[in-house]
Design a protein around this motif. Structure first.
Motif, mmCIF file in Angstrom:
data_model
loop_
_atom_site.group_PDB
_atom_site.id
_atom_site.type_symbol
_atom_site.label_atom_id
_atom_site.label_comp_id
_atom_site.label_asym_id
_atom_site.label_seq_id
_atom_site.Cartn_x
_atom_site.Cartn_y
_atom_site.Cartn_z
ATOM 1 N N ASP A 55 50.404 41.820 11.737
ATOM 2 C CA ASP A 55 51.069 40.787 11.376
ATOM 3 C C ASP A 55 52.194 40.539 12.181
ATOM 4 O OD1 ASP A 55 49.412 39.951 8.667
ATOM 5 O OD2 ASP A 55 49.846 42.028 8.363
ATOM 6 N N ILE A 56 52.340 39.345 12.702
ATOM 7 C CA ILE A 56 53.361 38.719 13.556
ATOM 8 C C ILE A 56 54.486 38.143 13.057
ATOM 9 C CG2 ILE A 56 53.742 37.687 15.820
ATOM 10 C CD1 ILE A 56 51.337 39.791 15.709
ATOM 11 N N ALA A 57 55.770 38.676 13.400
ATOM 12 C CA ALA A 57 56.816 38.154 12.706
ATOM 13 C C ALA A 57 57.382 36.704 13.909
ATOM 14 C CB ALA A 57 58.035 39.219 12.609
ATOM 15 N N LEU A 58 57.457 35.901 13.548
ATOM 16 C CA LEU A 58 57.872 34.784 14.440
ATOM 17 C C LEU A 58 59.319 34.082 14.027
ATOM 18 C CD1 LEU A 58 54.341 32.993 14.131
ATOM 19 C CD2 LEU A 58 55.203 33.940 16.181
ATOM 20 N N THR A 59 60.067 34.018 15.146
ATOM 21 C CA THR A 59 61.390 33.383 15.029
ATOM 22 C C THR A 59 61.179 32.034 14.930
ATOM 23 O OG1 THR A 59 61.581 33.314 17.379
ATOM 24 C CG2 THR A 59 62.311 35.335 16.572
ATOM 25 N N HIS A 60 62.227 31.444 14.667
ATOM 26 C CA HIS A 60 62.331 30.017 14.501
ATOM 27 C C HIS A 60 62.098 29.151 15.965
ATOM 28 C CE1 HIS A 60 63.638 29.858 10.114
ATOM 29 N NE2 HIS A 60 64.514 30.880 10.737
ATOM 30 N N ARG A 61 62.691 29.783 16.876
ATOM 31 C CA ARG A 61 62.287 29.242 18.263
ATOM 32 C C ARG A 61 60.723 29.481 18.611
ATOM 33 N NH1 ARG A 61 64.352 31.805 24.095
ATOM 34 N NH2 ARG A 61 63.003 30.427 25.285
ATOM 35 N N GLY A 110 62.539 33.982 9.617
ATOM 36 C CA GLY A 110 61.383 33.616 10.193
ATOM 37 C C GLY A 110 60.166 33.499 9.379
ATOM 38 N N HIS A 111 59.122 33.768 9.845
ATOM 39 C CA HIS A 111 57.867 33.593 9.260
ATOM 40 C C HIS A 111 57.051 34.902 9.671
ATOM 41 C CE1 HIS A 111 59.024 29.540 8.154
ATOM 42 N NE2 HIS A 111 58.460 29.683 6.840
ATOM 43 N N LEU A 112 55.872 35.182 8.862
ATOM 44 C CA LEU A 112 54.722 36.174 9.430
ATOM 45 C C LEU A 112 53.608 35.489 9.284
ATOM 46 C CD1 LEU A 112 56.387 38.775 6.988
ATOM 47 C CD2 LEU A 112 55.959 39.211 9.485
ATOM 48 N N VAL A 113 52.543 35.747 10.261
ATOM 49 C CA VAL A 113 51.412 35.194 10.563
ATOM 50 C C VAL A 113 50.644 36.259 10.853
ATOM 51 C CG1 VAL A 113 49.869 33.417 11.263
ATOM 52 C CG2 VAL A 113 52.270 32.952 10.814
ATOM 53 N N ALA A 114 49.294 36.418 10.454
ATOM 54 C CA ALA A 114 48.313 37.592 10.889
ATOM 55 C C ALA A 114 47.854 37.369 12.277
ATOM 56 C CB ALA A 114 47.189 37.750 9.828
ATOM 57 N N LEU A 397 67.473 37.913 15.717
ATOM 58 C CA LEU A 397 66.164 37.778 14.697
ATOM 59 C C LEU A 397 65.787 36.571 14.412
ATOM 60 C CD1 LEU A 397 67.395 40.520 12.022
ATOM 61 C CD2 LEU A 397 65.652 40.812 13.892
ATOM 62 N N THR A 398 66.797 35.522 14.149
ATOM 63 C CA THR A 398 66.211 34.137 13.777
ATOM 64 C C THR A 398 65.686 33.240 15.149
ATOM 65 O OG1 THR A 398 68.441 33.440 13.966
ATOM 66 C CG2 THR A 398 67.354 33.869 11.531
ATOM 67 N N ASP A 399 66.651 33.681 15.831
ATOM 68 C CA ASP A 399 66.357 32.908 17.315
ATOM 69 C C ASP A 399 66.093 31.425 17.364
ATOM 70 O OD1 ASP A 399 66.342 32.430 20.247
ATOM 71 O OD2 ASP A 399 65.126 34.299 20.554
ATOM 72 N N ARG A 400 67.114 30.726 16.808
ATOM 73 C CA ARG A 400 67.145 29.294 17.163
ATOM 74 C C ARG A 400 67.108 28.590 18.227
ATOM 75 N NH1 ARG A 400 71.052 26.964 13.763
ATOM 76 N NH2 ARG A 400 69.453 25.252 13.044
ATOM 77 N N GLY A 401 67.016 29.370 19.304
ATOM 78 C CA GLY A 401 67.134 28.542 20.813
ATOM 79 C C GLY A 401 66.260 27.714 20.739
ATOM 80 N N ARG A 402 66.516 26.354 21.261
ATOM 81 C CA ARG A 402 65.618 25.236 21.396
ATOM 82 C C ARG A 402 64.508 25.259 22.263
ATOM 83 N NH1 ARG A 402 65.918 20.898 24.900
ATOM 84 N NH2 ARG A 402 67.702 21.694 26.016
ATOM 85 N N ALA A 403 63.227 24.964 21.938
ATOM 86 C CA ALA A 403 62.190 25.122 22.600
ATOM 87 C C ALA A 403 62.196 24.073 23.967
ATOM 88 C CB ALA A 403 60.831 24.697 22.095
#
Length: 406
Positions: A55-61, A110-114, A397-403
């Motif tokens: 399961d993958i933890a995804l930052t906001h970026r 952030g969020h988690l997605v398999a 952890l959150t990493d809100r760096g702009r895409a």
């Protein structure tokens, strides 16, 4: 005699149809660059991958990049779990180090997605894109980085052989990349001598969206909060012990996990099967060469404790795609070293400090000698009281760096 160069089959050839390789193909296709993606797995396995326990933890970026690629909205809502807070426990110490999004401008870390959900959505998006030619069940048998093009030789499952040419070849074929080796690029590998046992477990009490990292003598136990009264359980132990744990009866394994969590999630039950993965971190000596580039785990394969792995892959995809699109707009050769070096510089600057820092943290928290135990206990107690330090870690952890837009 015609001495003109052979025609190109695409702008970029990509080895590996995993989430990193497909993300790059999608980013390039959205900007009008054509790619061919090769993978040894057959189409059925790529289109509908089985759950693999990861399961993958995804930052906001990371989420922003996936959204721009059209992938985030393709994930079923029930498969996206919020990661609200995180806590770190040191053995039986009841006072953990806590991380929350306060002050970050976000309501969660952030969020988690398999992993299999990401893979399935990535394949589905790439399958119908006219700028992407997918070649499943196709193994790369040789590659050549020439003056005017990169060339790969392939063999398909039916025995057919073919040669492909493009200005650039990109390897996204795992941290143990065969293409990286064939291109003459070495990698620093740290084999931790440990393996991870991963699985899903249901539990009596709510996880409240809180991730737990529990460092015990001889092992580490992580809990990633998923939806539906379940969590992803990640046990890190010496490799020989991990193999033995895979043979434990279900009741014994469940009881062991419950005990190490101190009953914080109540009664637990195993959901599905357990999976075993060796734990090796990898950092390529170079990310680029003339006509060649690395992305994803082929460039940087992280220890999972800080959950940066796939996020770093997305950041690298973003950086490389932006560089290639700018080169095309300026009429520059996509495979020239001068075109690729800014990607390497940027991605190394972004990943190397965290790669080294993560390995140092893992070394400290898995060292069971008395001085290390005292030091990590002090680190957790002091860090929990240093708000500037906690805020800096939370920002990472959150990493809100702009895409960046390509």
């Amino acid at each position: 005699m015609d001495n003109s160069p052979a025609p190109h089959d695409a702008d970029v050839l990509v080895i590996g149809a995993g989430p990193s390789g497909l993300a790059l193909a999608l980013a390039l296709a959205d900007a009008g660059l054509r790619s061919v993606v090769f993978d040894g797995q057959d189409e059925a396995a790529l289109a509908d991958p089985a759950p693999d326990g990861r399961d993958i933890a995804l930052t906001h970026r990371g989420q922003a990049i996936l959204r721009r690629l059209g992938l985030w909205d393709a994930f079923p809502p029930g498969e996206v779990a919020p990661l609200v807070r995180a806590v770190v426990y040191n053995a039986a110490d009841p006072a953990p180090l806590r991380f929350d999004p306060a002050g970050s401008g976000e309501s969660q870390l952030g969020h988690l997605v398999a992993n299999h959900v990401i893979r399935r959505a990535s394949w589905a998006a790439a399958r119908w894109h006219e700028g992407i030619a997918l070649q499943p069940a196709t193994r790369v048998t040789a590659l050549h980085l020439e003056t005017d093009a990169a060339t790969v030789h392939t063999r398909s499952a039916d025995g057919g052989e073919r040669c492909w040419r493009a200005p650039l070849l990109v390897a996204a074929d795992s941290r143990f990349s065969a293409a990286r080796r064939q291109a003459g690029i070495g990698a620093a590998m740290r084999d931790f001598g440990r393996s991870v046992v991963v699985c899903r477990m249901a539990h009596e009490r709510s996880n409240e969206g809180v991730a737990q990292e529990c460092f015990h003598e001889g092992h580490t136990l992580a809990v990633l909060p998923m939806n539906g009264g379940c969590s992803s359980i990640v046990v890190t132990v010496p490799a020989d012990r991990a193999a033995a744990m895979m043979t434990w009866p279900e009741a014994e394994f469940v009881a062991w996990v419950q005990a190490r969590l101190g009953g914080r999630l109540g009664a637990m039950t195993l959901q599905g099967t357990r999976h075993l993965y060796p734990l090796v971190a990898v950092y390529a000596q170079r990310f680029v060469a003339p006509r060649f580039a690395l992305v994803g785990d082929a460039a940087v394969g992280m220890h999972p404790v800080t959950a940066h792995g796939y996020n770093f892959a997305l950041y690298g995809v973003e950086a490389l795609a932006q560089q290639l699109v700018q080169a095309r707009r300026a009429g520059r050769d996509l495979g020239r070293l001068e075109t690729l070096l800014p990607y390497e510089t940027r991605h190394r600057r972004e990943t190397l400090p965290i790669y080294l820092g993560t390995n140092a943290v893992v070394g400290l928290f898995t060292d069971d000698r008395a001085p290390a135990k005292l030091l990590r206990s002090a680190v957790i107690r002091v860090a929990d009281r240093l708000n500037p330090l906690k805020s800096a870690i939370t920002r990472r952890l959150t990493d809100r760096g702009r895409a960046l837009s390509a």
